[in-house]
Design a protein around this motif. Structure first.
Motif, PDB file in Angstrom:
ATOM      1  N   PHE A  35       0.849  -1.192   0.000  1.00 23.41           N
ATOM      2  CA  PHE A  35       0.000   0.000   0.000  1.00 23.41           C
ATOM      3  C   PHE A  35       0.883   1.240   0.000  1.00 23.41           C
ATOM      4  O   PHE A  35       1.780   1.389   0.842  1.00 23.41           O
ATOM      5  CB  PHE A  35      -0.879  -0.041   1.256  1.00 23.41           C
ATOM      6  N   VAL A  49      -5.604   7.826  10.415  1.00 24.64           N
ATOM      7  CA  VAL A  49      -6.012   7.377   9.081  1.00 24.64           C
ATOM      8  C   VAL A  49      -4.838   7.526   8.122  1.00 24.64           C
ATOM      9  O   VAL A  49      -4.211   8.594   8.054  1.00 24.64           O
ATOM     10  CB  VAL A  49      -7.210   8.182   8.561  1.00 24.64           C
ATOM     11  N   THR A  51      -4.173   7.317   4.112  1.00 30.05           N
ATOM     12  CA  THR A  51      -4.833   7.234   2.821  1.00 30.05           C
ATOM     13  C   THR A  51      -3.806   6.910   1.741  1.00 30.05           C
ATOM     14  O   THR A  51      -2.640   7.290   1.825  1.00 30.05           O
ATOM     15  CB  THR A  51      -5.537   8.560   2.467  1.00 30.05           C
ATOM     16  N   VAL A  59      -6.306  -6.178   1.533  1.00 34.52           N
ATOM     17  CA  VAL A  59      -6.295  -6.031   2.991  1.00 34.52           C
ATOM     18  C   VAL A  59      -7.733  -6.049   3.493  1.00 34.52           C
ATOM     19  O   VAL A  59      -8.647  -5.561   2.816  1.00 34.52           O
ATOM     20  CB  VAL A  59      -5.576  -4.717   3.399  1.00 34.52           C
ATOM     21  N   ARG A  60      -7.931  -6.611   4.668  1.00 35.50           N
ATOM     22  CA  ARG A  60      -9.259  -6.698   5.275  1.00 35.50           C
ATOM     23  C   ARG A  60      -9.239  -6.039   6.660  1.00 35.50           C
ATOM     24  O   ARG A  60      -8.180  -5.887   7.267  1.00 35.50           O
ATOM     25  CB  ARG A  60      -9.695  -8.167   5.420  1.00 35.50           C
ATOM     26  N   VAL A  61     -10.409  -5.687   7.118  1.00 38.41           N
ATOM     27  CA  VAL A  61     -10.544  -5.184   8.478  1.00 38.41           C
ATOM     28  C   VAL A  61     -10.071  -6.272   9.448  1.00 38.41           C
ATOM     29  O   VAL A  61     -10.349  -7.460   9.247  1.00 38.41           O
ATOM     30  CB  VAL A  61     -12.001  -4.788   8.773  1.00 38.41           C
ATOM     31  N   VAL A  76      -5.736  -3.236  11.503  1.00 39.04           N
ATOM     32  CA  VAL A  76      -6.684  -2.412  10.769  1.00 39.04           C
ATOM     33  C   VAL A  76      -8.007  -2.387  11.530  1.00 39.04           C
ATOM     34  O   VAL A  76      -8.660  -3.425  11.709  1.00 39.04           O
ATOM     35  CB  VAL A  76      -6.902  -2.945   9.333  1.00 39.04           C
ATOM     36  N   SER A  78     -10.710  -0.103  10.757  1.00 35.93           N
ATOM     37  CA  SER A  78     -11.791   0.063   9.787  1.00 35.93           C
ATOM     38  C   SER A  78     -11.217   0.667   8.516  1.00 35.93           C
ATOM     39  O   SER A  78     -10.074   1.136   8.493  1.00 35.93           O
ATOM     40  CB  SER A  78     -12.909   0.970  10.338  1.00 35.93           C
ATOM     41  N   MET A  79     -12.023   0.681   7.420  1.00 34.17           N
ATOM     42  CA  MET A  79     -11.592   1.254   6.148  1.00 34.17           C
ATOM     43  C   MET A  79     -12.759   1.955   5.478  1.00 34.17           C
ATOM     44  O   MET A  79     -13.922   1.584   5.683  1.00 34.17           O
ATOM     45  CB  MET A  79     -11.050   0.154   5.219  1.00 34.17           C
ATOM     46  N   VAL A  95      -8.156   3.983  -0.842  1.00 30.07           N
ATOM     47  CA  VAL A  95      -8.821   3.688   0.424  1.00 30.07           C
ATOM     48  C   VAL A  95      -8.148   4.440   1.571  1.00 30.07           C
ATOM     49  O   VAL A  95      -6.967   4.791   1.502  1.00 30.07           O
ATOM     50  CB  VAL A  95      -8.795   2.157   0.682  1.00 30.07           C
ATOM     51  N   VAL A  97      -7.308   3.880   5.552  1.00 27.39           N
ATOM     52  CA  VAL A  97      -7.173   2.785   6.523  1.00 27.39           C
ATOM     53  C   VAL A  97      -6.999   3.384   7.910  1.00 27.39           C
ATOM     54  O   VAL A  97      -6.083   4.198   8.133  1.00 27.39           O
ATOM     55  CB  VAL A  97      -5.982   1.892   6.176  1.00 27.39           C
ATOM     56  N   VAL A  99      -6.019   2.955  11.781  1.00 24.91           N
ATOM     57  CA  VAL A  99      -5.289   2.137  12.744  1.00 24.91           C
ATOM     58  C   VAL A  99      -5.215   2.915  14.049  1.00 24.91           C
ATOM     59  O   VAL A  99      -5.485   4.123  14.105  1.00 24.91           O
ATOM     60  CB  VAL A  99      -3.863   1.794  12.253  1.00 24.91           C
TER      61      VAL A  99
END
Length: 349
Positions: A35, A49, A51, A59-61, A76, A78-79, A95, A97, A99
């Motif tokens: 990313f 966040v 970006t 990538v997943r939550v 992570v 949320s996204m 996206v 992300v 953290v």
């Protein structure tokens, strides 16, 4: 196709041309997550966040990701994509992300990836092409600004080319395809791509001032950013895609990289033995072990080839046998000069 408001061009023709040439890119969610971070900001009570764009993988939550330049791993939370929450983001997606427990001041631009997937290195071998708009000399063994992704560091560059250009690998070279089995000739400078210097025959060994984190097949740009910005001149010098990552501290590995500079030394003839052999002088010192040079090629007046057969006596003299009659008179005081072509092995310099 010329479409302008001044000529009232047919816009539909432009739209048709765009429809025919444009295509939906194929996205691959497989592979290690990579990313590119282009912005970072905190949200009070939520976290930080980051970006950017997913360049590889997905990538997943709740996935754990790494900020390799900070050596930190984060989960992570949320996204969002275009202000809409999402559970997964794949290659090509733009996206944000979220953290937790990350100081946003530590990140401006950089990379985020799957833990342990991004290497750190301090030296690389790259097939390079010179930027045609750069008009100044591009010498070896000087420092250039080396840019990979969002990171720019100084690096010392040595240019080289295959001694036999017919054995050069095709360009562009895939990652890891560098050929260690052939010899390379050190170059004083980088040349423009031409018939004399075909694409894929000019290479660079780049030693960075500090290790950086980047994909091992990154596009690399060399430049001279310390040039006066008021000068109307191009500051981009060369570019290329990393072929091989090297460890300059590994002497055994660096010895495989055979880069040499051709050198020659001129001596004289002490005595003509027969029509094919002479006794030479002035190439070696008295204490030189001439056996180390036995079998090396010499030429007489740059024309008649021969080889060194061994030492003669103990005063640094040596025997030379020519492949054809040399044409010198056989006497105790023959006249002429011999030239020894010697390759001084300069591997990894």
């Amino acid at each position: 196709m010329v479409v302008t408001s001044a000529t009232s061009g047919d816009v539909s023709a432009l739209l048709n041309a765009l429809s025919e040439t444009a295509c939906i890119p194929k996205r691959n969610p497989q592979g290690s997550f990579f990313f590119a971070v282009d912005h970072c900001f905190p949200i009070k009570g939520q976290g930080t966040v980051l970006t950017g764009t997913v360049l590889n993988g997905s990538v997943r939550v709740n996935d754990v990701v790494e900020l390799p330049e900070l050596r930190q791993e984060k989960k992570v939370k949320s996204m969002q994509m275009f202000k809409q929450p999402v559970k997964i983001a794949s290659q090509g997606d733009r996206v944000g992300v979220l953290v937790t427990q990350l100081d946003a001041k530590l990140v401006e631009r950089g990379i985020m990836c799957a833990p342990g997937s991004m290497p750190s290195f301090g030296a690389v071998i790259v097939p390079v092409d010179r930027v045609r708009f750069y008009k100044a000399a591009c010498p070896s063994k000087r420092k250039y600004h080396i840019t990979l992704g969002h990171t720019t560091v100084l690096g010392t560059v040595q240019f080289f080319t295959p001694a036999d250009k017919t054995k050069a690998p095709p360009a562009p070279s895939p990652q890891g395809s560098f050929n260690y089995d052939i010899a390379y000739l050190s170059c004083e400078e980088l040349h423009q791509t031409s018939a004399d210097h075909p694409l894929g025959t000019q290479w660079a060994l780049i030693v960075l001032d500090r290790p950086i984190v980047a994909p091992a097949d990154s596009l690399l740009i060399g430049s001279v950013l310390d040039t006066d910005i008021n000068m109307n001149t191009c500051r981009l010098v060369f570019f290329g895609k990393i072929c091989t990552v090297v460890n300059i501290e590994d002497k055994e590995a660096m010895a495989r990289l055979r880069i040499f500079k051709p050198k020659q030394k001129i001596g004289g003839i002490k005595r003509v033995v027969d029509e094919n052999m002479v006794i030479g002088k002035d190439l070696f010192k008295k204490e030189t072990d001439i056996s180390l040079f036995t079998g090396l090629k010499v030429t007489l007046d740059g024309k008649i080839p021969g080889i060194i057969e061994g030492s003669f006596g103990s005063s640094g003299q040596y025997k030379v046998r020519f492949n054809e009659p040399h044409g010198l008179p056989i006497s105790k005081k023959g006249k002429g000069k011999g030239k020894k072509d010697d390759d001084d092995d300069d591997a990894g310099a």
